[in-house]
Design an enzyme around this catalytic site. Structure first.
Site, PDB file in Angstrom:
ATOM      1  CB  CYS A  94      16.554 -37.513   7.610  1.00 19.82           C
ATOM      2  SG  CYS A  94      14.922 -36.834   7.978  1.00 19.82           S
ATOM      3  CB  CYS A 205      13.076 -33.302   1.824  1.00 22.21           C
ATOM      4  SG  CYS A 205      12.332 -34.907   2.230  1.00 22.21           S
TER       5      CYS A 205
HETATM    6  N1  DGL Z   1      13.693 -37.503   4.276  1.00 23.26           N
HETATM    7  C1  DGL Z   1      13.390 -36.519   5.226  1.00 23.26           C
HETATM    8  C2  DGL Z   1      14.166 -35.220   4.999  1.00 23.26           C
HETATM    9  O1  DGL Z   1      15.204 -35.223   4.390  1.00 23.26           O
HETATM   10  C3  DGL Z   1      11.993 -36.149   5.604  1.00 23.26           C
HETATM   11  C4  DGL Z   1      10.793 -36.847   5.256  1.00 23.26           C
HETATM   12  C5  DGL Z   1       9.757 -36.843   6.386  1.00 23.26           C
HETATM   13  O2  DGL Z   1       8.948 -35.900   6.482  1.00 23.26           O
HETATM   14  O3  DGL Z   1       9.791 -37.798   7.137  1.00 23.26           O
HETATM   15  O4  DGL Z   1      13.782 -34.198   5.501  1.00 23.26           O
END
Ligand code: DGL
Length: 274
Positions: A94, A205
């Site tokens: 993430c 993301c």
């Molecule tokens: N999957 C997450 C990232 O790579 C973020 C998504 C969220 O806002 O929770 O930033």
């Protein structure tokens, strides 16, 4: 210690999974299903490893909270997971959680392999020197120091256009990978950047990897760069350095979710193996 996820560990399935996984597993962490886009690459590269995926859907989206709040959530959840699962490596799959908490995680777990995400700006700049390169990411990722430092390394080499995409991860969470609403959202977000012609789009993301086709369409075929591959390469490198590879056995993947929601786990599993 605060235990934010006790009920997760009290079901027979998870207890059985933990017996099998404990001490030799790799923990993948995200706010929801986004990190599965990295997990699936890791699982294909390292099929004999035991992976445990944790999605904090209860607190998603992370990208629209404050960085301090995200840092607190990640530290609390990871503390509970490490105590229970004793992973040999943690992959923060993430970008948002990485921006907010990776430094603190590394100092709390100096003996574990702790890997974070970084938007794949470097390969994009190398492929398109002098080009217009859009980076799509959550508001936290774009605003945090980690991303500003990364941009600082390449600002002389390309025209970097950061685009905050609040709400975009929700399309992926809903399994809405290509819809008129998604296309409209992306057209609006990319409109300004497209004026000067766009060479590349960096997916900042992990959720956006599932939306890559729609993003490519909206970006008029600009090349898409995703950081998942680089993260898996780093994981392989770190496991090799520490001689922690599993080279025998069958390997496995287990899915956990802070909502204890079986549907979410099924969705993650499907995305991992389809
Ligand atoms: N999957 C997450 C990232 O790579 C973020 C998504 C969220 O806002 O929770 O930033």
């Amino acid at each position: 210690m605060i235990d934010p996820v006790p009920s997760l560990f009290n079901t027979p399935i998870i207890r059985k999974t933990m017996e099998k996984h404990t001490l030799n597993n790799i923990l993948f962490y995200d706010s929801g299903i986004g990190g599965v886009s990295v997990l699936r690459l890791a699982q294909r590269t390292l099929p004999k490893e035991n992976f445990i995926y944790y999605g904090d859907s209860k607190n998603a989206p992370y990208g629209e909270r404050s960085a301090d709040e995200v840092c607190r959530l990640v530290l609390e959840n990871v503390a509970g997971l490490v105590a229970r699962l004793c992973p040999k490596a943690i992959v923060i799959a993430c970008n948002t959680a990485t921006s907010a908490a990776i430094g603190e995680l590394r100092s709390r777990y100096p003996n574990l392999i702790v890997i974070g995400m970084e938007p794949a700006l470097k390969p994009a700049v190398k492929a398109y020197p002098g080009g217009n390169i859009a980076v799509l990411a959550t508001p936290i990722t774009i605003r945090e120091e980690k991303f500003r430092t990364l941009c600082g390394q390449y600002y002389n080499e390309a025209n970097i256009i950061p685009i905050e995409c609040a709400g975009l991860m929700d399309f992926a969470e809903r399994g809405e990978f290509n819809s008129p609403e998604l296309q409209t959202y992306l057209n609006i977000k990319l409109d300004g950047a497209l004026c000067g012609g766009l060479s590349a789009v960096v997916l900042g993301c992990t959720h956006y990897a599932f939306l890559a086709e729609a993003i490519s369409q909206a970006a008029r075929e600009a090349e898409i760069f995703d950081g998942g591959d680089g993260t898996v390469r780093e994981l392989v490198k770190r496991l090799t350095e520490k001689d922690l590879f599993v080279s025998e056995g069958t390997g496995s993947v287990a899915f956990l979710n802070s909502l204890n929601d079986e549907e979410k786990n099924e969705q993650a599993k499907k995305l991992c193996f389809e």
